[in-house]
Design a protein around this motif. Sequence first.
Motif, PDB file in Angstrom:
ATOM      1  N   TRP A  44      23.915  29.574  48.012  1.00 40.85           N
ATOM      2  CA  TRP A  44      24.562  28.831  49.100  1.00 40.85           C
ATOM      3  C   TRP A  44      25.252  29.790  50.061  1.00 40.85           C
ATOM      4  CZ3 TRP A  44      29.538  28.102  50.920  1.00 40.85           C
ATOM      5  CH2 TRP A  44      29.707  27.053  51.832  1.00 40.85           C
ATOM      6  N   ILE A  45      25.976  30.764  49.516  1.00 37.48           N
ATOM      7  CA  ILE A  45      26.664  31.760  50.343  1.00 37.48           C
ATOM      8  C   ILE A  45      25.642  32.541  51.172  1.00 37.48           C
ATOM      9  CG2 ILE A  45      27.978  33.924  50.275  1.00 37.48           C
ATOM     10  CD1 ILE A  45      29.416  32.683  47.745  1.00 37.48           C
ATOM     11  N   GLY A  46      24.519  32.914  50.555  1.00 35.38           N
ATOM     12  CA  GLY A  46      23.485  33.679  51.259  1.00 35.38           C
ATOM     13  C   GLY A  46      22.872  32.935  52.429  1.00 35.38           C
ATOM     14  N   GLY A  47      22.953  31.622  52.422  1.00 36.81           N
ATOM     15  CA  GLY A  47      22.394  30.821  53.498  1.00 36.81           C
ATOM     16  C   GLY A  47      23.344  30.557  54.651  1.00 36.81           C
ATOM     17  N   LEU A  48      24.577  31.030  54.559  1.00 35.46           N
ATOM     18  CA  LEU A  48      25.547  30.792  55.630  1.00 35.46           C
ATOM     19  C   LEU A  48      25.237  31.647  56.855  1.00 35.46           C
ATOM     20  CD1 LEU A  48      28.884  30.691  53.605  1.00 35.46           C
ATOM     21  CD2 LEU A  48      27.630  28.759  54.586  1.00 35.46           C
ATOM     22  N   SER A  49      25.321  31.027  58.017  1.00 37.31           N
ATOM     23  CA  SER A  49      25.108  31.745  59.259  1.00 37.31           C
ATOM     24  C   SER A  49      26.129  31.239  60.271  1.00 37.31           C
ATOM     25  CB  SER A  49      23.699  31.514  59.775  1.00 37.31           C
ATOM     26  OG  SER A  49      23.484  32.238  60.957  1.00 37.31           O
ATOM     27  N   PRO A  50      26.960  32.111  60.784  1.00 38.29           N
ATOM     28  CA  PRO A  50      27.014  33.538  60.480  1.00 38.29           C
ATOM     29  C   PRO A  50      27.571  33.786  59.076  1.00 38.29           C
ATOM     30  CG  PRO A  50      28.854  32.929  61.886  1.00 38.29           C
ATOM     31  CD  PRO A  50      28.002  31.694  61.738  1.00 38.29           C
ATOM     32  N   ALA A  51      27.196  34.927  58.545  1.00 42.59           N
ATOM     33  CA  ALA A  51      27.679  35.298  57.213  1.00 42.59           C
ATOM     34  C   ALA A  51      29.190  35.515  57.256  1.00 42.59           C
ATOM     35  CB  ALA A  51      26.989  36.568  56.738  1.00 42.59           C
ATOM     36  N   PRO A  52      29.901  35.062  56.230  1.00 39.69           N
ATOM     37  CA  PRO A  52      31.347  35.312  56.204  1.00 39.69           C
ATOM     38  C   PRO A  52      31.641  36.791  55.965  1.00 39.69           C
ATOM     39  CG  PRO A  52      30.623  34.378  54.133  1.00 39.69           C
ATOM     40  CD  PRO A  52      29.434  34.354  55.038  1.00 39.69           C
ATOM     41  N   VAL A  53      32.817  37.218  56.379  1.00 42.77           N
ATOM     42  CA  VAL A  53      33.247  38.602  56.154  1.00 42.77           C
ATOM     43  C   VAL A  53      33.412  38.855  54.658  1.00 42.77           C
ATOM     44  CG1 VAL A  53      35.132  40.246  56.553  1.00 42.77           C
ATOM     45  CG2 VAL A  53      34.387  38.719  58.382  1.00 42.77           C
ATOM     46  N   LEU A  54      33.995  37.878  53.970  1.00 44.51           N
ATOM     47  CA  LEU A  54      34.247  37.992  52.534  1.00 44.51           C
ATOM     48  C   LEU A  54      33.935  36.641  51.902  1.00 44.51           C
ATOM     49  CD1 LEU A  54      35.524  39.680  50.148  1.00 44.51           C
ATOM     50  CD2 LEU A  54      37.690  38.594  50.762  1.00 44.51           C
ATOM     51  N   ALA A  55      33.196  36.656  50.798  1.00 42.51           N
ATOM     52  CA  ALA A  55      32.908  35.428  50.050  1.00 42.51           C
ATOM     53  C   ALA A  55      33.022  35.751  48.566  1.00 42.51           C
ATOM     54  CB  ALA A  55      31.508  34.911  50.355  1.00 42.51           C
ATOM     55  N   CYS A  56      33.837  34.970  47.870  1.00 40.11           N
ATOM     56  CA  CYS A  56      34.035  35.164  46.430  1.00 40.11           C
ATOM     57  C   CYS A  56      33.730  33.866  45.698  1.00 40.11           C
ATOM     58  CB  CYS A  56      35.474  35.560  46.118  1.00 40.11           C
ATOM     59  SG  CYS A  56      35.945  37.190  46.710  1.00 40.11           S
ATOM     60  N   THR A  57      33.246  34.012  44.474  1.00 43.49           N
ATOM     61  CA  THR A  57      33.051  32.856  43.606  1.00 43.49           C
ATOM     62  C   THR A  57      34.173  32.840  42.581  1.00 43.49           C
ATOM     63  OG1 THR A  57      31.584  34.127  42.165  1.00 43.49           O
ATOM     64  CG2 THR A  57      30.543  32.806  43.889  1.00 43.49           C
ATOM     65  N   HIS A  58      34.512  31.621  42.130  1.00 39.10           N
ATOM     66  CA  HIS A  58      35.606  31.425  41.191  1.00 39.10           C
ATOM     67  C   HIS A  58      35.177  30.381  40.174  1.00 39.10           C
ATOM     68  CE1 HIS A  58      38.304  33.341  44.183  1.00 39.10           C
ATOM     69  NE2 HIS A  58      37.508  32.727  45.042  1.00 39.10           N
ATOM     70  N   LEU A  59      35.277  30.710  38.899  1.00 40.97           N
ATOM     71  CA  LEU A  59      34.983  29.731  37.857  1.00 40.97           C
ATOM     72  C   LEU A  59      36.205  28.838  37.706  1.00 40.97           C
ATOM     73  CD1 LEU A  59      33.278  32.074  35.244  1.00 40.97           C
ATOM     74  CD2 LEU A  59      32.188  30.658  37.001  1.00 40.97           C
ATOM     75  N   VAL A  60      36.002  27.532  37.845  1.00 40.67           N
ATOM     76  CA  VAL A  60      37.090  26.567  37.745  1.00 40.67           C
ATOM     77  C   VAL A  60      36.757  25.527  36.689  1.00 40.67           C
ATOM     78  CG1 VAL A  60      37.899  26.897  40.116  1.00 40.67           C
ATOM     79  CG2 VAL A  60      36.157  25.186  39.642  1.00 40.67           C
ATOM     80  N   SER A  61      37.785  24.903  36.145  1.00 34.42           N
ATOM     81  CA  SER A  61      37.558  23.923  35.073  1.00 34.42           C
ATOM     82  C   SER A  61      37.848  22.484  35.495  1.00 34.42           C
ATOM     83  CB  SER A  61      38.408  24.268  33.852  1.00 34.42           C
ATOM     84  OG  SER A  61      39.775  24.289  34.206  1.00 34.42           O
ATOM     85  N   ALA A  62      38.542  22.284  36.630  1.00 32.32           N
ATOM     86  CA  ALA A  62      38.899  20.913  37.008  1.00 32.32           C
ATOM     87  C   ALA A  62      38.172  20.512  38.284  1.00 32.32           C
ATOM     88  CB  ALA A  62      40.411  20.816  37.219  1.00 32.32           C
ATOM     89  N   GLY A  93      43.494  31.782  44.944  1.00 29.77           N
ATOM     90  CA  GLY A  93      43.299  32.629  43.768  1.00 29.77           C
ATOM     91  C   GLY A  93      43.493  34.100  44.051  1.00 29.77           C
ATOM     92  N   GLN A  94      43.983  34.809  43.073  1.00 31.98           N
ATOM     93  CA  GLN A  94      44.191  36.253  43.202  1.00 31.98           C
ATOM     94  C   GLN A  94      43.045  37.045  42.579  1.00 31.98           C
ATOM     95  OE1 GLN A  94      46.733  37.804  44.980  1.00 31.98           O
ATOM     96  NE2 GLN A  94      46.828  35.684  45.669  1.00 31.98           N
ATOM     97  N   SER A  95      42.022  36.344  42.113  1.00 33.85           N
ATOM     98  CA  SER A  95      40.866  37.035  41.544  1.00 33.85           C
ATOM     99  C   SER A  95      39.609  36.239  41.864  1.00 33.85           C
ATOM    100  CB  SER A  95      41.031  37.188  40.029  1.00 33.85           C
ATOM    101  OG  SER A  95      41.064  35.912  39.417  1.00 33.85           O
ATOM    102  N   GLY A  96      38.497  36.899  41.768  1.00 37.57           N
ATOM    103  CA  GLY A  96      37.214  36.266  42.038  1.00 37.57           C
ATOM    104  C   GLY A  96      36.118  37.301  41.948  1.00 37.57           C
ATOM    105  N   ARG A  97      34.907  36.852  42.167  1.00 32.17           N
ATOM    106  CA  ARG A  97      33.715  37.691  42.108  1.00 32.17           C
ATOM    107  C   ARG A  97      33.151  37.750  43.526  1.00 32.17           C
ATOM    108  NH1 ARG A  97      28.802  35.437  41.983  1.00 32.17           N
ATOM    109  NH2 ARG A  97      27.060  36.639  41.165  1.00 32.17           N
ATOM    110  N   ALA A  98      33.157  38.927  44.125  1.00 26.74           N
ATOM    111  CA  ALA A  98      32.749  39.071  45.527  1.00 26.74           C
ATOM    112  C   ALA A  98      31.236  39.092  45.658  1.00 26.74           C
ATOM    113  CB  ALA A  98      33.351  40.335  46.125  1.00 26.74           C
ATOM    114  N   VAL A  99      30.732  38.226  46.522  1.00 30.45           N
ATOM    115  CA  VAL A  99      29.305  38.158  46.828  1.00 30.45           C
ATOM    116  C   VAL A  99      29.048  38.811  48.178  1.00 30.45           C
ATOM    117  CG1 VAL A  99      27.367  36.575  47.223  1.00 30.45           C
ATOM    118  CG2 VAL A  99      29.079  36.039  45.463  1.00 30.45           C
TER     119      VAL A  99
END
Length: 181
Positions: A44-62, A93-99
């Motif tokens: 989904w992130i890869g399909g964004l146009s224009p591409a964001p400067v920073l994109a992170c994923t976050h595992l959430v439980s709720a 969030g203060q953490s995430g996985r940068a794509v």
Amino acid sequence: MTFSVAPATSVAGVTLPPGPASPGAARIVGISLGHATLAEADHWIGGLSPAPVLACTHLVSAPHPHVAISLLTALPFETTPELAPAASAAATGQSGRAVRFPGVERLTGELTVSEILQRSSISRIEVLGSGPADPDTVVDTGDFVRPQFRGGELVLVTTPAAGGRLIPFERRDPTPCCADH
């Protein structure tokens, strides 16, 4: 529903203007679309146009386990009300996985630790369980680099590989656990 947080001075090497975000100004936005896997969120992130400067994923439980996304962007994004808490958690969030992050497109092939640090907004490269990587060590990126966003900086975690090289800890096509049984 759009979520944003007040801009910080710097996020992953990107300087943001001080004060509240004005219309059209880049800000961190949280989005939760219910992606079941990291690969779905990455796509989904890869399909964004224009591409964001920073994109992170976050595992959430709720309200259920899924992957939420935070973007540094000037664009608005919508989240359904039932997933709003997950979007808010991603945005603050203060953490995430940068794509997506500055310099990601220059991290292909084999590069030294020093080259990766010079070409991108990655702040540190660590060897899993061993500490900082030597600046002259070669990293085989596999053309897939997903650093961890920790407290305002990007940290790439690597593991030792054949020939004294390193590889990113997260691989595009990981070997499933117990694949040889």
